[in-house]
Design a protein around this motif. Structure first.
Motif, PDB file in Angstrom:
ATOM      1  N   GLN A   3       0.849  -1.187   0.000  1.00  0.00           N
ATOM      2  CA  GLN A   3       0.000   0.000   0.000  1.00  0.00           C
ATOM      3  C   GLN A   3       0.880   1.230   0.000  1.00  0.00           C
ATOM      4  N   VAL A   4       0.412   2.250  -0.679  1.00  0.00           N
ATOM      5  CA  VAL A   4       1.061   3.546  -0.607  1.00  0.00           C
ATOM      6  C   VAL A   4       0.002   4.575  -0.254  1.00  0.00           C
ATOM      7  N   PHE A  25       3.920   0.815   2.500  1.00  0.00           N
ATOM      8  CA  PHE A  25       3.699  -0.290   3.427  1.00  0.00           C
ATOM      9  C   PHE A  25       3.764  -1.593   2.649  1.00  0.00           C
ATOM     10  N   GLY A  26       4.397  -2.607   3.248  1.00  0.00           N
ATOM     11  CA  GLY A  26       4.503  -3.892   2.578  1.00  0.00           C
ATOM     12  C   GLY A  26       5.524  -3.913   1.468  1.00  0.00           C
ATOM     13  N   ALA A  99       6.795  -1.447  -6.490  1.00  0.00           N
ATOM     14  CA  ALA A  99       7.096  -2.213  -5.281  1.00  0.00           C
ATOM     15  C   ALA A  99       8.241  -3.190  -5.493  1.00  0.00           C
ATOM     16  N   GLY A 100       9.103  -2.875  -6.452  1.00  0.00           N
ATOM     17  CA  GLY A 100      10.234  -3.754  -6.718  1.00  0.00           C
ATOM     18  C   GLY A 100       9.885  -4.960  -7.569  1.00  0.00           C
ATOM     19  N   LEU A 101       8.641  -4.998  -8.068  1.00  0.00           N
ATOM     20  CA  LEU A 101       8.172  -6.158  -8.806  1.00  0.00           C
ATOM     21  C   LEU A 101       8.173  -5.950 -10.313  1.00  0.00           C
ATOM     22  N   GLY A 102       8.437  -4.721 -10.755  1.00  0.00           N
ATOM     23  CA  GLY A 102       8.541  -4.458 -12.181  1.00  0.00           C
ATOM     24  C   GLY A 102       7.284  -3.926 -12.830  1.00  0.00           C
ATOM     25  N   ASP A 103       6.125  -4.187 -12.274  1.00  0.00           N
ATOM     26  CA  ASP A 103       4.869  -3.676 -12.828  1.00  0.00           C
ATOM     27  C   ASP A 103       4.343  -2.558 -11.938  1.00  0.00           C
ATOM     28  N   TRP A 107      -1.157   2.081  -6.606  1.00  0.00           N
ATOM     29  CA  TRP A 107      -1.496   3.501  -6.578  1.00  0.00           C
ATOM     30  C   TRP A 107      -2.064   3.866  -5.217  1.00  0.00           C
ATOM     31  N   GLY A 108      -1.781   5.093  -4.819  1.00  0.00           N
ATOM     32  CA  GLY A 108      -2.424   5.624  -3.634  1.00  0.00           C
ATOM     33  C   GLY A 108      -3.750   6.266  -4.003  1.00  0.00           C
TER      34      GLY A 108
END
Length: 117
Positions: A3-4, A25-26, A99-103, A107-108
């Protein structure tokens, strides 16, 4: 769960400054690419600035020289420092991350920035 959450928006006079913050978060911001977007009424969402996991920054032309994106690895936040604000900067500002996952899937909810003339 990633989450952002954005904060720091508000009403400011033209020429003023605001600091927006994107709390994550996360995920770990130091390992992620994060961007700030904005959307004005009746307009498409547009990129404001982004920072890669390696720390490389990129800015929209309208943001260059006025806005600065920065990362706080201790607080796990990405900030957007906005100076010399103009009425045309009025928009909802959103945080977006991969989130470091590439996609860029995360979104907040956005934070409203209103610049009065």
């Amino acid at each position: 769960q990633v989450q952002v959450m954005e904060s720091g928006g508000g009403l400011v006079q033209a020429g003023g400054s605001l600091r927006l913050s994107c709390a994550a978060f996360g995920m770990i911001v130091g390992f992620s690419a994060v961007a700030w977007y904005r959307q004005a009424p009746g307009k498409q969402r547009e990129l404001v600035a982004k920072i890669s996991s390696g720390g490389t920054t990129d800015y929209a032309d309208f943001a260059k020289g006025r806005f600065t994106i920065s990362r706080d690895n201790v607080q796990n936040t990405i900030d957007l420092h906005m100076n010399s604000l103009k009425p045309e900067d009025t928009a909802v500002y959103y945080c977006n991350t991969d989130a470091g996952l590439g996609d860029w899937d995360f979104w907040g909810q956005g934070t409203q920035v209103t610049v009065s003339s």
